[in-house]
Design an enzyme around this catalytic site. Structure first.
Site, PDB file in Angstrom:
ATOM      1  N   ARG A 236       0.842  -1.181   0.000  1.00  0.00           N
ATOM      2  CA  ARG A 236       0.000   0.000   0.000  1.00  0.00           C
ATOM      3  C   ARG A 236       0.883   1.239   0.000  1.00  0.00           C
ATOM      4  O   ARG A 236       1.926   1.285   0.648  1.00  0.00           O
ATOM      5  CB  ARG A 236      -0.917   0.015   1.230  1.00  0.00           C
ATOM      6  CG  ARG A 236      -2.190  -0.794   1.038  1.00  0.00           C
ATOM      7  CD  ARG A 236      -3.119  -0.108   0.026  1.00  0.00           C
ATOM      8  NE  ARG A 236      -4.371  -0.804  -0.161  1.00  0.00           N
ATOM      9  CZ  ARG A 236      -4.627  -1.698  -1.094  1.00  0.00           C
ATOM     10  NH1 ARG A 236      -3.668  -2.052  -1.945  1.00  0.00           N
ATOM     11  NH2 ARG A 236      -5.813  -2.251  -1.218  1.00  0.00           N
ATOM     12  N   GLU A 265      -3.317   7.768  -4.610  1.00  0.00           N
ATOM     13  CA  GLU A 265      -3.623   7.288  -5.966  1.00  0.00           C
ATOM     14  C   GLU A 265      -4.950   7.865  -6.467  1.00  0.00           C
ATOM     15  O   GLU A 265      -5.895   8.018  -5.698  1.00  0.00           O
ATOM     16  CB  GLU A 265      -3.717   5.751  -5.955  1.00  0.00           C
ATOM     17  CG  GLU A 265      -2.419   5.071  -5.571  1.00  0.00           C
ATOM     18  CD  GLU A 265      -2.569   3.544  -5.537  1.00  0.00           C
ATOM     19  OE1 GLU A 265      -3.646   3.032  -5.878  1.00  0.00           O
ATOM     20  OE2 GLU A 265      -1.604   2.869  -5.171  1.00  0.00           O
ATOM     21  N   HIS A 283      -0.415   0.968 -10.273  1.00  0.00           N
ATOM     22  CA  HIS A 283      -1.117  -0.017  -9.438  1.00  0.00           C
ATOM     23  C   HIS A 283      -1.694  -1.143 -10.299  1.00  0.00           C
ATOM     24  O   HIS A 283      -2.905  -1.367 -10.363  1.00  0.00           O
ATOM     25  CB  HIS A 283      -2.227   0.643  -8.624  1.00  0.00           C
ATOM     26  CG  HIS A 283      -2.606  -0.177  -7.416  1.00  0.00           C
ATOM     27  ND1 HIS A 283      -3.178   0.376  -6.288  1.00  0.00           N
ATOM     28  CD2 HIS A 283      -2.501  -1.511  -7.150  1.00  0.00           C
ATOM     29  CE1 HIS A 283      -3.412  -0.578  -5.385  1.00  0.00           C
ATOM     30  NE2 HIS A 283      -3.003  -1.729  -5.897  1.00  0.00           N
TER      31      HIS A 283
END
Length: 325
Positions: A236, A265, A283
């Site tokens: 993360r 993000e 991601h």
């Protein structure tokens, strides 16, 4: 529709694979995610009927949203990480939260190793070098190597172990840090992250998000990793102090980094984007058709299992499930 489930109202928050919406519509009375302009009217009219919620992406599921869904019984999260869901609050309300472990483990582990290699061997930089015609002028500069490196894994869970198995095939020494040592892990355990960072050449972050891990990879840890050190993060974004990382990359405190996740993000700091000694991915750790479909199927299966009276398939730690029968 599945017999006995067509009367159950289920909504989707955010966007997911098409199969999720298609199958939820087959099994339940399905409500797709409302547009921003329609949200208030939707929650006023339909919210009191919603019993199941499928959620994914960056949509926050907190107490305020749960207040708008007073009959909510289960939240099926698309992804193994569920830090956008207030699972502790859900548990206090008797709402079960599920995630999608296992089905994405191998995909993310593959990506983690690829990202490590890309950062160390400068593969994106070499690709750009060729495309820009520079190879016609002179060979690409020599790079660092994976040979002789020791890798420290932050978070030896399902994905961490899958990464470790792959690294063993490369002939690398492996260590790990977590909340406590694991009796069945054949790798050296470090009780402190800074201590492990000092002794390894690659720090592989696979830790989940949340208050307990926020900025655990900080300036002290990066300094301990050292000028030949490599940081890879597929866990993360919140685990890494991005400003400290930017400073470390600029100053040569560490050699390079490979990042698939970020603090805010999809917004990535321009200073990070401007650096050439870092590999950045949007991601995509689980981002294959195969794996995202498997994740979507598990979201659906959790909801079907719950409303069929069989309980959740993959409840999270904050909302453990014991069948009352």
């Amino acid at each position: 529709m599945s017999a006995g489930l067509n009367h159950v109202d289920v909504m989707m928050l955010g966007s997911m694979r098409a199969l999720v919406a298609e199958q939820l519509a087959q099994h339940f009375t399905f409500h797709p995610s409302p547009d921003a302009a329609e949200q208030e009217a939707f929650f006023d009219a339909v919210g009191p009927r919603i019993r199941g919620l499928a959620t994914g992406g960056h949509k926050r599921v907190d107490g305020a949203l749960m207040d708008r869904l007073p009959r909510l019984e289960v939240i099926a999260n698309f992804g193994v990480g569920y830090d956008t869901v207030d699972a502790a609050e859900a548990g206090r309300r008797g709402i079960v939260v599920t995630n999608t472990p296992d089905v994405l483990t191998e995909e993310v582990a593959d990506l983690a190793v690829a990202l490590m290699l890309a950062a160390i061997r400068q593969l994106p930089q070499a690709d750009r070098y060729l495309r820009e015609g520079k190879w016609l002028e002179r060979p690409f500069p020599l790079t660092a190597t994976l040979r002789g490196r020791k890798v420290g894994i932050l978070g030896l869970g399902r994905i961490g172990r899958a990464i470790a198995r792959r690294l063993e095939a490369f002939g690398l020494e492996i260590a790990y840090h977590g909340r406590s040592p694991q009796s069945d892990a054949p790798y050296h355990y470090y009780p402190t992250l800074a201590g492990m960072a000092h002794d390894v050449h690659v720090l592989m972050a696979v830790a989940p998000g949340g208050a307990g891990t926020k900025h655990i990879v900080n300036a002290e840890v990066l300094k301990a990793l050292g000028p030949d050190g490599v940081l890879v993060n597929v866990g993360r974004g919140s685990v890494v102090d991005e400003q400290a990382l930017i400073a470390a990359l600029k100053a040569g405190t560490i050699l390079t980094a490979g990042l698939d996740v970020f603090e805010d993000e999809p917004r990535v700091p321009p200073e990070l984007i401007a650096l050439d000694n870092v590999v950045l991915l949007p991601h995509v750790g689980s981002g294959s058709h195969h794996t995202r479909d498997a994740m979507g199927q598990l979201v659906v299966d959790n909801l079907v299992s719950w409303f069929s009276g069989k309980g959740p398939l993959t409840p999270v730690a904050e909302t453990p499930w014991r069948n009352p029968t």
